[in-house]
Design a protein around this motif. Structure first.
Motif, mmCIF file in Angstrom:
data_model
loop_
_atom_site.group_PDB
_atom_site.id
_atom_site.type_symbol
_atom_site.label_atom_id
_atom_site.label_comp_id
_atom_site.label_asym_id
_atom_site.label_seq_id
_atom_site.Cartn_x
_atom_site.Cartn_y
_atom_site.Cartn_z
ATOM 1 N N VAL A 80 0.858 -1.183 0.000
ATOM 2 C CA VAL A 80 0.000 0.000 0.000
ATOM 3 C C VAL A 80 0.896 1.237 0.000
ATOM 4 N N LEU A 221 -2.816 7.742 1.560
ATOM 5 C CA LEU A 221 -2.478 7.217 0.242
ATOM 6 C C LEU A 221 -1.911 8.353 -0.596
ATOM 7 N N ASP A 223 -1.535 9.989 -4.466
ATOM 8 C CA ASP A 223 -1.932 9.949 -5.872
ATOM 9 C C ASP A 223 -0.840 10.575 -6.722
ATOM 10 N N GLN A 372 -9.361 1.263 1.697
ATOM 11 C CA GLN A 372 -9.610 1.979 0.449
ATOM 12 C C GLN A 372 -8.729 1.428 -0.674
ATOM 13 N N TYR A 373 -7.476 1.156 -0.323
ATOM 14 C CA TYR A 373 -6.575 0.630 -1.354
ATOM 15 C C TYR A 373 -7.015 -0.764 -1.791
ATOM 16 N N SER A 376 -10.026 -0.624 -4.056
ATOM 17 C CA SER A 376 -9.696 -0.171 -5.412
ATOM 18 C C SER A 376 -8.790 -1.153 -6.150
ATOM 19 N N ASN A 377 -8.118 -2.027 -5.385
ATOM 20 C CA ASN A 377 -7.173 -2.980 -5.984
ATOM 21 C C ASN A 377 -7.375 -4.373 -5.376
#
Length: 526
Positions: A80, A221, A223, A372-373, A376-377
């Motif tokens: 992550v 996180l 971006d 969240q990571y 999304s993944n």
């Protein structure tokens, strides 16, 4: 299909698997797991710390010993990418000639990846609850330009303030009441900074929780634009600080606050300036989610997720002394519980039809970052995830004759909860504090935002009234050899019952209330 046949079919789906071995609680192993994870050696399990290294290694070793397969392809770990941001805590907030001290009067941090974020004579605007909710015909930002300005907002939402069931959801918090939403919406509106006014009742915790959670290292996180779309300053202010600021503007904060809960409220420019410098030490690094997989048989491409976040708040400094925030209940108790469930299901003579993924994510305490990571993944598309069961703090005391339900009429998973509780001779009790918004404060919510229905199992302050006031996110949340653990035993047995059913039937639990979650699930054909 007629109603009788539909109910009969759903009843069959809820029948237990007669071949399943009853859940056996291994108290010795459970205590060992909690005591180790919550020991000072693990330094409060702060992400990107030596505590994380020890925690991830411990979990990976345990999953291998249990016999689980790697949850992420050929690895038990999911990298992550994160930023570790440590703000200089000597900062001061000046409005306009009053100096407020960090920690005592306010907190401030940023998720933007830059060494310094400043407020230079920033105009201050009070925007009520800071909510823009078309479905409730509510917009606190109507007819006001807050671009590059500092906004002050109230915590929770107008429903809690009025206790009117016709305003938002009345006493039950909506996502619009969460501090995460306040920051997100202010950023969408172009604001430079947000300060949320803290009050214990609507926030659901005291100032000490805000201070401990925001005056140490934080994580985010990253971006490809260094998080420049995030709000510049994420702040909280004490109620007394807000009173002083409004007094400087010639206003009575407590009277103005009442007007913000009424439809048609209009934002108020305070004609004051804010000055603040947040200096940051930034480290770009990798944290890890950890997962072990029990492969299914006939429906192995359909996955059920059983989860507890592994992180806590690491270390902090109080009165000049380093304090380790070990997080024994929150959430070493939950991680140890998931491992108990993994051992139980892996020991069954017959593997489940569906695959079960046992997970532990990073950085829940900083805003569900690991979740969240993962959302999304995911290791498989989210449309293949049947449901997400989440433990965030267990009842380490004696057993009780009820189980808490967070939310009502949210998804069909509530039917599974009802059935499992009934089998134990327990009742399902509504969340006694719906105003706290616990539905939005743990990792299952990140998966819900992708359409995956979930259940939250949490027993933080319900069976120990002293916990929230004196232990939650504080140094006193330590392992205690005198814990009874009757509550842990009965709740793990209940969760085991739910997993057994979901892992061996063909059901895809659906969302019940209209929401973006329901729309996303419908797009997946579920």
């Amino acid at each position: 299909m007629n109603t009788f046949r539909l109910l009969a079919l759903f009843g069959v789906l809820l029948l237990p698997n007669v071949n399943a071995t009853p859940f056996q609680f291994d108290e010795k192993t459970y205590r060992q797991d909690v005591e180790t994870l919550a020991s000072d050696k693990f330094e409060g399990r702060g992400p990107l710390s030596q505590g994380e290294t020890l925690t991830v290694e411990y979990l990976e070793k345990a999953y291998k010993a249990i016999g689980l397969k790697p949850g992420f392809g050929d690895s038990y770990r999911q990298a992550v990418p994160m930023a570790k941001i440590t703000a200089d805590q000597t900062m001061q907030l000046t409005i306009p000639d009053v100096v407020f001290n960090n920690g005592r009067d306010f907190t401030a941090r940023t998720e933007q990846i830059q060494p310094q974020v400043s407020l230079d004579n920033s105009d201050i605007v009070f925007v009520g609850y800071g909510i823009n909710a078309p479905e409730y015909q509510w917009n606190d930002y109507a007819n006001i330009d807050v671009k590059d300005k500092t906004v002050i907002v109230l915590v929770n939402d107008p429903g809690f303030a009025t206790q009117d069931p016709n305003v938002f959801k009345g006493n039950a918090m909506t996502y619009y009441g969460r501090w995460t939403y306040k920051y997100e919406e202010a950023a969408r509106q172009g604001a430079k900074a947000v300060f949320i006014v803290h009050e214990t009742a609507p926030a659901a915790y005291g100032w000490n929780v805000v201070e401990n959670s925001n005056t140490n290292t934080k994580y985010t996180l990253v971006d490809d634009q260094n998080n420049q779309s995030h709000i510049g300053v994420m702040g909280w202010i004490q109620h007394s600080t807000a009173q002083t600021v409004f007094q400087k503007a010639g206003l009575d904060f407590d009277k103005v606050k009442l007007t913000a809960a009424k439809a048609g409220f209009k934002a108020i420019a305070l004609n004051l300036k804010a000055n603040l410098v947040v200096k940051n030490t930034i480290e770009l690094a990798t944290s890890y989610n950890v997962a072990g997989l029990l492969p299914g048989t006939s429906q192995s491409d359909e996955w059920l997720v059983m989860h507890a976040h592994w992180d806590h708040l690491g270390k902090t400094v109080q009165d000049g002394k380093t304090v380790i925030l070990n997080g024994a209940v929150d959430n070493a108790s939950g991680v140890a519980g998931v491992m108990q469930l993994a051992r139980h299901f892996n020991a069954q003579d017959k593997a489940p039809k569906r695959s079960i993924l046992f997970t532990a994510f990073t950085a829940e305490e900083t805003g569900l970052i690991g979740a969240q990571y993962f959302a999304s993944n995911p290791p498989v598309p989210t449309k293949q995830l049947v449901s997400f069961l989440n433990i965030d703090g267990m009842n380490v005391g004696k057993g009780v004759d009820y189980i808490l339900r967070y939310g009502h009429g949210v998804s069909q998973l509530e039917t599974y909860l009802d059935a499992a509780a009934k089998a134990q001779g327990r009742t399902v009790k509504a969340d006694p504090r719906p105003q706290n918004g616990l539905m939005f404060r743990s990792d299952h919510f990140a998966l819900a935002q992708q359409g995956v229905p979930g259940l939250l199992f949490m027993s933080l302050g319900d069976t120990d009234p002293d916990y929230i006031a004196h232990k939650y996110h504080q140094g006193a949340d330590d392992y205690d050899a005198n814990w009874h653990l009757g509550g842990v035993k009965q709740d793990l047995a209940l969760i085991s019952d739910i997993i057994e059913k979901l892992a061996n039937n063909n059901d895809w639990p659906k969302w019940l209330e209209e929401s973006d979650f329901k729309k996303l699930r419908a797009q997946d054909g579920k």
